[in-house]
Write a protein that holds these residues in place. Structure first.
Motif, PDB file in Angstrom:
ATOM      1  N   ASN A  48     -24.041 -19.321 -42.522  1.00  0.00           N
ATOM      2  CA  ASN A  48     -24.957 -19.718 -41.450  1.00  0.00           C
ATOM      3  C   ASN A  48     -24.191 -20.041 -40.167  1.00  0.00           C
ATOM      4  O   ASN A  48     -24.608 -19.677 -39.070  1.00  0.00           O
ATOM      5  CB  ASN A  48     -25.783 -20.929 -41.881  1.00  0.00           C
ATOM      6  CG  ASN A  48     -26.933 -20.552 -42.797  1.00  0.00           C
ATOM      7  OD1 ASN A  48     -27.337 -19.398 -42.881  1.00  0.00           O
ATOM      8  ND2 ASN A  48     -27.466 -21.541 -43.502  1.00  0.00           N
ATOM      9  N   ARG A  52     -24.875 -17.592 -36.784  1.00  0.00           N
ATOM     10  CA  ARG A  52     -25.454 -18.263 -35.613  1.00  0.00           C
ATOM     11  C   ARG A  52     -24.543 -18.173 -34.390  1.00  0.00           C
ATOM     12  O   ARG A  52     -25.002 -18.356 -33.259  1.00  0.00           O
ATOM     13  CB  ARG A  52     -25.765 -19.718 -35.950  1.00  0.00           C
ATOM     14  CG  ARG A  52     -26.987 -19.850 -36.870  1.00  0.00           C
ATOM     15  CD  ARG A  52     -27.149 -21.207 -37.462  1.00  0.00           C
ATOM     16  NE  ARG A  52     -28.315 -21.246 -38.360  1.00  0.00           N
ATOM     17  CZ  ARG A  52     -28.474 -22.119 -39.343  1.00  0.00           C
ATOM     18  NH1 ARG A  52     -27.546 -23.048 -39.560  1.00  0.00           N
ATOM     19  NH2 ARG A  52     -29.545 -22.079 -40.116  1.00  0.00           N
ATOM     20  N   LEU A 130     -32.644 -12.739 -39.957  1.00  0.00           N
ATOM     21  CA  LEU A 130     -32.027 -14.034 -40.239  1.00  0.00           C
ATOM     22  C   LEU A 130     -32.656 -15.130 -39.394  1.00  0.00           C
ATOM     23  O   LEU A 130     -32.894 -16.248 -39.871  1.00  0.00           O
ATOM     24  CB  LEU A 130     -30.521 -13.968 -39.973  1.00  0.00           C
ATOM     25  CG  LEU A 130     -29.716 -13.045 -40.889  1.00  0.00           C
ATOM     26  CD1 LEU A 130     -28.287 -12.892 -40.368  1.00  0.00           C
ATOM     27  CD2 LEU A 130     -29.706 -13.567 -42.312  1.00  0.00           C
ATOM     28  N   GLY A 135     -31.981 -18.055 -42.239  1.00  0.00           N
ATOM     29  CA  GLY A 135     -30.697 -17.816 -42.898  1.00  0.00           C
ATOM     30  C   GLY A 135     -30.655 -18.375 -44.305  1.00  0.00           C
ATOM     31  O   GLY A 135     -31.677 -18.550 -44.970  1.00  0.00           O
ATOM     32  N   GLU A 138     -28.936 -23.951 -47.483  1.00  0.00           N
ATOM     33  CA  GLU A 138     -27.664 -24.643 -47.704  1.00  0.00           C
ATOM     34  C   GLU A 138     -27.723 -25.647 -48.843  1.00  0.00           C
ATOM     35  O   GLU A 138     -26.720 -26.296 -49.144  1.00  0.00           O
ATOM     36  CB  GLU A 138     -27.217 -25.308 -46.399  1.00  0.00           C
ATOM     37  CG  GLU A 138     -26.955 -24.292 -45.300  1.00  0.00           C
ATOM     38  CD  GLU A 138     -26.432 -24.901 -44.007  1.00  0.00           C
ATOM     39  OE1 GLU A 138     -26.057 -26.099 -44.017  1.00  0.00           O
ATOM     40  OE2 GLU A 138     -26.399 -24.183 -42.989  1.00  0.00           O
TER      41      GLU A 138
END
Length: 296
Positions: A48, A52, A130, A135, A138
């Motif tokens: 991620n 980004r 995404l 995305g 986590e």
């Protein structure tokens, strides 16, 4: 194709250097971002961070233990020349086989990546896909299921995923003989998927069936046998019957792992011992995950 960003999450494993050497000097329209996971938050968080900060229309995720083929860049360009409805294109993974013998249990686990769907050993996503899905989740701290979960959300958002023609080699990394015990932690991640997607989560995400139900039966038999031993004498027959059930289940599991392997004394001994330990570990991690993610 207007621009491509390659994201490689790493924890500074030695395998990173062969990957970078194989990529070689990249043309100007290919951006390379190597994301060091210094805080060990996991590959999902590292990826991620990478996408980004990426600038390309497409983001290609490579694991730090693969080696792209010499024609990988050329084939990547062809793979990404697709219609606007395509949100992701997976590369092909090839695992080198050992010479002159059958693969070990750990080597077979790695070989299984060749049949994996949407695995981020080599997976390209359109940046817009995404962005729309946020995305990687986590909450998945390991390289386990986090890629299948993202692929499910991307498809659910209306994008199509396809396989491409580019290829990476995925050498089997050296591991401890007890690696199969450590990988049981992934059962806690399965518990999160069960919470998020319900009892049919494997079908929804395209994850093959596992052995956890059998592990639960074997573990219950072992626990029941030990419990019956603590009871008065008339329960000893129950303990014996449950003990036989545990032994039979453990033997079946061990033989299933030993039969296709090299059957060396060391491999047989490792498989026998770990096959007795894996069922309770798998069930324990699953139950811990169910408790941890009960409110997810």
């Amino acid at each position: 194709m207007t621009g491509v960003s390659i994201v490689v999450p790493t924890v500074r494993r030695a395998s990173l250097r062969p990957l970078l050497d194989a990529l070689g000097p990249l043309p100007p329209d290919l951006q390379l971002l190597v994301v060091e996971d210094r805080e060990r938050r996991g590959p999902a968080a590292a990826r991620n961070t990478g996408w980004r900060r990426a600038t390309g229309e497409w983001v290609v995720f490579l694991d730090d233990d693969v080696v792209p083929a010499p024609d990988w860049v050329r084939r990547l360009r062809a793979d990404l020349d697709v219609g606007d409805e395509i949100g992701g294109v997976q590369g092909r993974v090839r695992v080198p086989r050992p010479a002159g013998r059958r693969p070990t249990d750990w080597e077979r686990t790695t070989i299984g990546l060749e049949a994996g769907e949407w695995i981020t050993a080599d997976m390209a996503y359109r940046r817009r896909a995404l962005q729309e899905t946020g995305g990687f989740d986590e909450r998945f701290p390991r390289a386990f299921r986090e890629d299948a979960e993202l692929a499910h959300r991307v498809r659910r958002a209306g994008w199509r995923l396809v396989r491409g023609g580019r290829t990476v080699a995925h050498p089997v990394r050296p591991e401890s003989p007890w690696v199969s015990l450590r990988t049981q932690r992934g059962n806690a991640d399965d518990a999160l998927l069960r919470r998020l997607y319900g009892p049919r989560w494997r079908t929804r995400l395209g994850v093959p069936p596992g052995r956890r139900s059998r592990h639960a039966l074997v573990t219950a038999a072992a626990a029941g046998a030990l419990g019956a031993l603590a009871l008065p004498g008339r329960w000893r027959w129950s303990a014996a019957a449950l003990g036989l059930g545990w032994a039979a289940g453990t033997a079946e599991f061990a033989l299933a792992r030993i039969a296709p392997g090299p059957r060396t004394p060391a491999e047989v001994a490792t498989m026998a011992l770990t096959s007795a330990l894996i069922p309770p570990l798998a069930v324990g991690h699953w139950l811990a995950g169910r408790w941890r993610w009960r409110a997810a």
